[in-house]
Design a protein around this motif. Structure first.
Motif, PDB file in Angstrom:
ATOM      1  N   HIS A 186      72.881   8.278 -54.358  1.00  0.00           N
ATOM      2  CA  HIS A 186      73.092   7.391 -55.495  1.00  0.00           C
ATOM      3  C   HIS A 186      71.983   6.358 -55.579  1.00  0.00           C
ATOM      4  CE1 HIS A 186      77.273   8.807 -56.267  1.00  0.00           C
ATOM      5  NE2 HIS A 186      77.239   9.067 -54.971  1.00  0.00           N
ATOM      6  N   THR A 187      71.757   5.822 -56.772  1.00  0.00           N
ATOM      7  CA  THR A 187      70.691   4.831 -56.953  1.00  0.00           C
ATOM      8  C   THR A 187      70.938   3.585 -56.113  1.00  0.00           C
ATOM      9  OG1 THR A 187      71.854   3.980 -58.905  1.00  0.00           O
ATOM     10  CG2 THR A 187      70.117   5.600 -59.288  1.00  0.00           C
ATOM     11  N   GLY A 188      72.213   3.324 -55.781  1.00  0.00           N
ATOM     12  CA  GLY A 188      72.535   2.164 -54.954  1.00  0.00           C
ATOM     13  C   GLY A 188      72.405   2.413 -53.466  1.00  0.00           C
ATOM     14  N   GLY A 189      72.066   3.645 -53.070  1.00  0.00           N
ATOM     15  CA  GLY A 189      71.837   3.956 -51.662  1.00  0.00           C
ATOM     16  C   GLY A 189      72.946   4.731 -50.974  1.00  0.00           C
ATOM     17  N   VAL A 190      74.130   4.771 -51.546  1.00  0.00           N
ATOM     18  CA  VAL A 190      75.218   5.544 -50.948  1.00  0.00           C
ATOM     19  C   VAL A 190      74.883   7.028 -51.008  1.00  0.00           C
ATOM     20  CG1 VAL A 190      77.666   6.152 -51.122  1.00  0.00           C
ATOM     21  CG2 VAL A 190      76.921   3.810 -51.617  1.00  0.00           C
TER      22      VAL A 190
END
Length: 363
Positions: A233-237
C-alpha cells in the motif's frame, strides 16, 4: 440520485427489481432487500421454473419476469434495479438500467475491468443516478471488529495484514464461476479476490504495487482455484491475501501485525451460513459465540493462550441495504461507489498480469 424517486408516493417503500435468483439473488439480495425498511422486493427476474417457484414460495407477493427485457418494459413501475446475475451480464444490465433512468445496485465484481467500472460510474454521474456495488463483506463481523481495533489504535502502526478466504472443495462444482472462458469472469481471483482486495483497500488505502500467484490445482478445473495476492500500500502496509478452494487445513481468517500488538481471528462470519439456512435478520443477527472470538496480544501464539480475547462485533449485512435506502430517500452517502470498486479491479487486473508474466506490477 437524491430525494424520492419518480413514481413513488411519499412514505411508500422503494420498489426493487432483482435480476437473477441464483446464489447471490436468492441467498443474499432478496432476503436483505425484504428485511430493509424503505425497500420492497417487487419483481424477481429468472427464467428458471424452479427458481421462479422458489421466489414465489419465499415472497408470495413478488412479481416474476422471465427476462430483463420484461422488467425494463415497465421501468416506470420500479425505483431500483439490483443486478445479481452472472458476472458477464453486470455491465450490460447496469448500463440498460441507468439509461432507463433507474438507480442500480450491482453485485461484485461490478465489471470485468476497471475501465468498464469507470465507464459505468461516469454514466451514472452524467445522468445523476445512484450506482452502488454490493461489497457485503465490509459488514463481516471480523472486519468490523478489526476496524474498531484500528480506530482505537490497539495494534499501533500496522505493518502486515494477512487475510485468508479459504475452502476445501477438492472437486470442482462446475458452472460459470469455474468456467475457463474469459468472458465469464470466473475464477477465485475475481470471485473471492473481489472481497479480500476490497477489504484491504478500505483498511489500508491505495495500492502502490501488486504481486500475485494463481494456480489451477484440481483435476478438471478450468480457472484459478488457488491464488495469492501481495499488495504494497502507498502508506507502507503490506497485505498478503489468500483465496483458495484447495486448502485442506484452513488458516486464520485475519492475522494483523502491528508495532504494539497483533490480532488473529479464525472462522468465517456466520451471516452467509445463516442466510443459506433460511434464517433472516432479527434479534441476535450476526453474533458469534465467545469460543470463536479472536485474540489481541504480542509475543505469544493465540493457540497457546497468548493475548486477550477480543469480543467480535456482530456482522451486519442488513446495514448495506439500509444505507442504500437512506441514500436514495435522504441523499445520504453511497455505501460502496463504483469508483471504489474500480480501484479494486485495478488491483485484480494487476494481479492477473503479475501471475501471467511473473512480475511485480506498479500501479
Amino acid at each position: 440520485m437524491t430525494g424520492t424517486p419518480l413514481g413513488t408516493a411519499p412514505g411508500s417503500p422503494l420498489r426493487v427489481g432483482l435480476v437473477g435468483y441464483g446464489l447471490a439473488g436468492s441467498v443474499f439480495h432478496a432476503p436483505l432487500i425484504a428485511a430493509t425498511e424503505g425497500l420492497a422486493l417487487d419483481t424477481v427476474v429468472t427464467s428458471n421454473p424452479e427458481r421462479q417457484q422458489q421466489a414465489r414460495a419465499e415472497f408470495p407477493d413478488v412479481r416474476l419476469a422471465a427476462t430483463p427485457d420484461e422488467l425494463f418494459d415497465r421501468a416506470a413501475e420500479l425505483d431500483l434495479i439490483v443486478v445479481a446475475s452472472p458476472n458477464k451480464t453486470h455491465v450490460p444490465l447496469a448500463t440498460t438500467a441507468l439509461k432507463a433512468g433507474l438507480p442500480v445496485v450491482v453485485d461484485k465484481p461490478v465489471a470485468g475491468t476497471a475501465a468498464e467500472a469507470r465507464e459505468l460510474a461516469a454514466l451514472a454521474e452524467e445522468r445523476e443516478l445512484f450506482l452502488s456495488v454490493f461489497q457485503n463483506r465490509r459488514w463481516d463481523n471480523d472486519f468490523l471488529t478489526l476496524r474498531k481495533l484500528l480506530n482505537e489504535g490497539e495494534l499501533g502502526d500496522v505493518w502486515r495484514f494477512e487475510s485468508r478466504f479459504e475452502r476445501w472443495r477438492p472437486k470442482p462444482k462446475g458452472g460459470w464461476r469455474e468456467s475457463g472462458d474469459p468472458a465469464e469472469i470466473g475464477g477465485l481471483l475475481y470471485d473471492l479476490g473481489s472481497h479480500v482486495v476490497d477489504q484491504a483497500l478500505v483498511l489500508f488505502g491505495p495500492a502502490a504495487s501488486v504481486y500475485a500467484e494463481t494456480d489451477i490445482r484440481r483435476p478438471g478445473a478450468e480457472t484459478d482455484d488457488d491464488t495469492f495476492i501481495a499488495i504494497t500500500h502507498t502508506g507502507g502496509v503490506r497485505s498478503h491475501l489468500y483465496v483458495s478452494a484447495t486448502t485442506a487445513q484452513l488458516g486464520p481468517r485475519f492475522r494483523v501485525l502491528g508495532s504494539a500488538a497483533g490480532y488473529v481471528k479464525y472462522g468465517l462470519d456466520p451471516q452467509e451460513a445463516a442466510l443459506r439456512d433460511g434464517l433472516r435478520p432479527g434479534p441476535g443477527w450476526g453474533a458469534e459465540p465467545e469460543s470463536l472470538w479472536g485474540r489481541v496480544g504480542s509475543g505469544e501464539s493465540p493457540v497457546t493462550g497468548g493475548g486477550r480475547a477480543e469480543p467480535t462485533l456482530p456482522g451486519d449485512y442488513p446495514a448495506y441495504y439500509a444505507a442504500v435506502a437512506k441514500a436514495l430517500l435522504e441523499g445520504a452517502p453511497n455505501p460502496v461507489t463504483a469508483r471504489e470498486a474500480a480501484a479494486a479491479l485495478d488491483v485484480l487486473e494487476a494481479a492477473r498480469r503479475s501471475a501471467r508474466e511473473k512480475v511485480t506490477v506498479t500501479l
